[in-house]
Design a protein around this motif. Structure first.
Motif, PDB file in Angstrom:
ATOM      1  N   LEU A 119      47.269 -30.668  93.942  1.00  0.00           N
ATOM      2  CA  LEU A 119      47.423 -32.116  93.380  1.00  0.00           C
ATOM      3  C   LEU A 119      46.099 -33.007  93.547  1.00  0.00           C
ATOM      4  CD1 LEU A 119      49.376 -34.257  92.472  1.00  0.00           C
ATOM      5  CD2 LEU A 119      50.185 -34.846  94.756  1.00  0.00           C
ATOM      6  N   LYS A 120      45.816 -32.783  94.988  1.00  0.00           N
ATOM      7  CA  LYS A 120      44.497 -33.559  95.062  1.00  0.00           C
ATOM      8  C   LYS A 120      43.370 -33.100  94.341  1.00  0.00           C
ATOM      9  CE  LYS A 120      40.959 -33.932  98.671  1.00  0.00           C
ATOM     10  NZ  LYS A 120      40.617 -33.425 100.031  1.00  0.00           N
ATOM     11  N   THR A 121      43.307 -31.873  93.823  1.00  0.00           N
ATOM     12  CA  THR A 121      42.250 -31.370  92.855  1.00  0.00           C
ATOM     13  C   THR A 121      42.504 -31.844  91.316  1.00  0.00           C
ATOM     14  OG1 THR A 121      41.811 -29.296  93.979  1.00  0.00           O
ATOM     15  CG2 THR A 121      41.122 -29.424  91.648  1.00  0.00           C
ATOM     16  N   ALA A 122      43.666 -31.850  91.027  1.00  0.00           N
ATOM     17  CA  ALA A 122      44.031 -32.580  89.721  1.00  0.00           C
ATOM     18  C   ALA A 122      43.877 -33.901  89.547  1.00  0.00           C
ATOM     19  CB  ALA A 122      45.603 -32.269  89.362  1.00  0.00           C
ATOM     20  N   MET A 123      44.132 -34.740  90.762  1.00  0.00           N
ATOM     21  CA  MET A 123      44.198 -35.988  90.714  1.00  0.00           C
ATOM     22  C   MET A 123      42.464 -36.573  90.771  1.00  0.00           C
ATOM     23  SD  MET A 123      46.689 -37.920  90.989  1.00  0.00           S
ATOM     24  CE  MET A 123      46.364 -39.489  91.429  1.00  0.00           C
ATOM     25  N   ASN A 124      41.604 -35.879  91.367  1.00  0.00           N
ATOM     26  CA  ASN A 124      40.035 -36.152  91.417  1.00  0.00           C
ATOM     27  C   ASN A 124      39.569 -35.665  90.084  1.00  0.00           C
ATOM     28  OD1 ASN A 124      39.892 -36.983  93.939  1.00  0.00           O
ATOM     29  ND2 ASN A 124      39.753 -34.975  95.103  1.00  0.00           N
ATOM     30  N   GLN A 125      40.114 -34.719  89.314  1.00  0.00           N
ATOM     31  CA  GLN A 125      39.662 -34.388  88.097  1.00  0.00           C
ATOM     32  C   GLN A 125      39.828 -35.687  87.305  1.00  0.00           C
ATOM     33  OE1 GLN A 125      41.262 -30.643  87.153  1.00  0.00           O
ATOM     34  NE2 GLN A 125      39.852 -29.390  87.907  1.00  0.00           N
ATOM     35  N   GLN A 126      41.316 -36.186  87.232  1.00  0.00           N
ATOM     36  CA  GLN A 126      41.616 -37.227  86.435  1.00  0.00           C
ATOM     37  C   GLN A 126      40.909 -38.637  86.835  1.00  0.00           C
ATOM     38  OE1 GLN A 126      45.583 -37.777  86.055  1.00  0.00           O
ATOM     39  NE2 GLN A 126      45.869 -36.232  84.620  1.00  0.00           N
ATOM     40  N   LEU A 127      40.769 -39.026  87.906  1.00  0.00           N
ATOM     41  CA  LEU A 127      40.078 -40.252  88.736  1.00  0.00           C
ATOM     42  C   LEU A 127      38.716 -40.209  88.671  1.00  0.00           C
ATOM     43  CD1 LEU A 127      43.065 -40.941  91.110  1.00  0.00           C
ATOM     44  CD2 LEU A 127      42.643 -42.162  88.970  1.00  0.00           C
ATOM     45  N   GLY A 128      38.210 -38.913  88.751  1.00  0.00           N
ATOM     46  CA  GLY A 128      36.678 -39.037  88.994  1.00  0.00           C
ATOM     47  C   GLY A 128      35.849 -39.734  87.923  1.00  0.00           C
ATOM     48  N   PRO A 129      36.081 -39.502  86.686  1.00  0.00           N
ATOM     49  CA  PRO A 129      35.299 -40.462  85.575  1.00  0.00           C
ATOM     50  C   PRO A 129      35.685 -41.730  85.604  1.00  0.00           C
ATOM     51  CG  PRO A 129      36.454 -38.265  84.825  1.00  0.00           C
ATOM     52  CD  PRO A 129      37.030 -38.482  85.893  1.00  0.00           C
ATOM     53  N   LYS A 130      36.615 -42.081  86.616  1.00  0.00           N
ATOM     54  CA  LYS A 130      36.812 -43.700  86.746  1.00  0.00           C
ATOM     55  C   LYS A 130      36.304 -44.041  87.890  1.00  0.00           C
ATOM     56  CE  LYS A 130      40.811 -43.378  83.963  1.00  0.00           C
ATOM     57  NZ  LYS A 130      41.628 -42.380  83.567  1.00  0.00           N
ATOM     58  N   GLY A 131      35.472 -43.247  88.555  1.00  0.00           N
ATOM     59  CA  GLY A 131      34.776 -43.927  89.913  1.00  0.00           C
ATOM     60  C   GLY A 131      35.683 -44.058  90.931  1.00  0.00           C
ATOM     61  N   LEU A 132      36.859 -43.116  91.030  1.00  0.00           N
ATOM     62  CA  LEU A 132      37.657 -43.041  92.174  1.00  0.00           C
ATOM     63  C   LEU A 132      37.616 -41.705  92.637  1.00  0.00           C
ATOM     64  CD1 LEU A 132      40.615 -44.989  90.689  1.00  0.00           C
ATOM     65  CD2 LEU A 132      38.694 -46.022  92.029  1.00  0.00           C
ATOM     66  N   ARG A 133      37.855 -41.373  93.982  1.00  0.00           N
ATOM     67  CA  ARG A 133      38.270 -40.181  94.723  1.00  0.00           C
ATOM     68  C   ARG A 133      39.552 -40.083  95.459  1.00  0.00           C
ATOM     69  NH1 ARG A 133      33.565 -37.701  98.515  1.00  0.00           N
ATOM     70  NH2 ARG A 133      34.232 -39.426  99.602  1.00  0.00           N
ATOM     71  N   VAL A 134      40.186 -39.156  95.395  1.00  0.00           N
ATOM     72  CA  VAL A 134      41.340 -39.005  96.543  1.00  0.00           C
ATOM     73  C   VAL A 134      40.854 -38.298  97.819  1.00  0.00           C
ATOM     74  CG1 VAL A 134      43.689 -37.963  96.568  1.00  0.00           C
ATOM     75  CG2 VAL A 134      43.065 -39.110  94.522  1.00  0.00           C
ATOM     76  N   ILE A 135      41.188 -38.864  98.504  1.00  0.00           N
ATOM     77  CA  ILE A 135      40.512 -38.161 100.103  1.00  0.00           C
ATOM     78  C   ILE A 135      41.575 -37.320 100.554  1.00  0.00           C
ATOM     79  CG2 ILE A 135      39.710 -38.868 102.451  1.00  0.00           C
ATOM     80  CD1 ILE A 135      38.128 -39.562 100.286  1.00  0.00           C
ATOM     81  N   ARG A 136      42.804 -37.799 100.516  1.00  0.00           N
ATOM     82  CA  ARG A 136      43.998 -36.972 101.119  1.00  0.00           C
ATOM     83  C   ARG A 136      45.164 -37.339 100.314  1.00  0.00           C
ATOM     84  NH1 ARG A 136      44.844 -38.195 106.953  1.00  0.00           N
ATOM     85  NH2 ARG A 136      45.969 -39.906 106.358  1.00  0.00           N
ATOM     86  N   CYS A 137      46.128 -36.130 100.561  1.00  0.00           N
ATOM     87  CA  CYS A 137      47.386 -36.531  99.572  1.00  0.00           C
ATOM     88  C   CYS A 137      48.392 -35.497 100.530  1.00  0.00           C
ATOM     89  CB  CYS A 137      47.509 -36.099  98.168  1.00  0.00           C
ATOM     90  SG  CYS A 137      47.202 -34.477  97.710  1.00  0.00           S
ATOM     91  N   ARG A 138      49.437 -36.023 100.672  1.00  0.00           N
ATOM     92  CA  ARG A 138      50.435 -35.113 101.378  1.00  0.00           C
ATOM     93  C   ARG A 138      51.748 -35.586 100.963  1.00  0.00           C
ATOM     94  NH1 ARG A 138      52.585 -37.274 106.838  1.00  0.00           N
ATOM     95  NH2 ARG A 138      52.020 -39.658 106.748  1.00  0.00           N
ATOM     96  N   PHE A 139      52.837 -34.714 100.831  1.00  0.00           N
ATOM     97  CA  PHE A 139      54.280 -34.873 100.408  1.00  0.00           C
ATOM     98  C   PHE A 139      55.205 -35.559 101.647  1.00  0.00           C
ATOM     99  CE2 PHE A 139      52.750 -31.733  97.293  1.00  0.00           C
ATOM    100  CZ  PHE A 139      53.227 -32.224  96.132  1.00  0.00           C
ATOM    101  N   ALA A 140      55.681 -36.472 101.313  1.00  0.00           N
ATOM    102  CA  ALA A 140      56.634 -37.143 102.559  1.00  0.00           C
ATOM    103  C   ALA A 140      57.933 -36.463 102.525  1.00  0.00           C
ATOM    104  CB  ALA A 140      56.679 -38.473 102.197  1.00  0.00           C
TER     105      ALA A 140
END
Length: 140
Positions: A119-140
């Motif tokens: 999920l973190k890798t997929a989010m970074n692929q989508q948000l990277g071109p928009k100048g954002l980076r997911v540092i951490r994700c966890r399921f609650a």
């Protein structure tokens, strides 16, 4: 209380004069959007910045680090996302409502069963071109 100018301290009665000249101070670790005639023009980084008085309207300051969101998918899956803004210029107009952008990008990815690393890798692929980076994700 004094208003600090980049050149010298100004007493409070002269602070409106600095405001009328277009000098604005953006707090450290923050960015502010500039709108002219209702359209996004640019993002101002930290420090003293000059704007066109009367034409440029400033958005609210947005912190570059330390964002935390809790996103709930359609099937009830809840994930906590921690992200930061790497390049405000790439994020552009979305800076005014950056959390909504991250939620929009995360919701389709929550439907597919994945682990936190995927999920973190997929989010970074989508948000990277928009100048954002997911540092951490966890399921609650």
């Amino acid at each position: 209380m004094t208003f600090m100018s980049p050149l010298l301290p100004l007493p409070m009665p002269l602070a409106p004069l600095a405001w009328l000249t277009g000098l604005r101070r953006v707090p450290d670790n923050s960015v502010v959007t500039v709108h002219r005639f209702g359209r996004f023009v640019r993002a101002l980084g930290p420090g003293w910045r000059w704007t066109l008085p009367g034409l440029d309207q400033l958005g609210r300051p947005v912190c570059l680090i330390g964002h935390h969101l809790s996103v709930v998918g359609a099937d009830g899956t809840e994930v906590e996302l921690y992200y930061q803004i790497l390049d405000p210029a790439l994020a552009g107009e979305a800076l005014d409502d950056i959390d909504a952008l991250v939620i929009r990008e995360a919701l389709p990815l929550l439907d597919a069963p994945t682990g936190t690393d995927e999920l973190k890798t997929a989010m970074n692929q989508q948000l990277g071109p928009k100048g954002l980076r997911v540092i951490r994700c966890r399921f609650a």
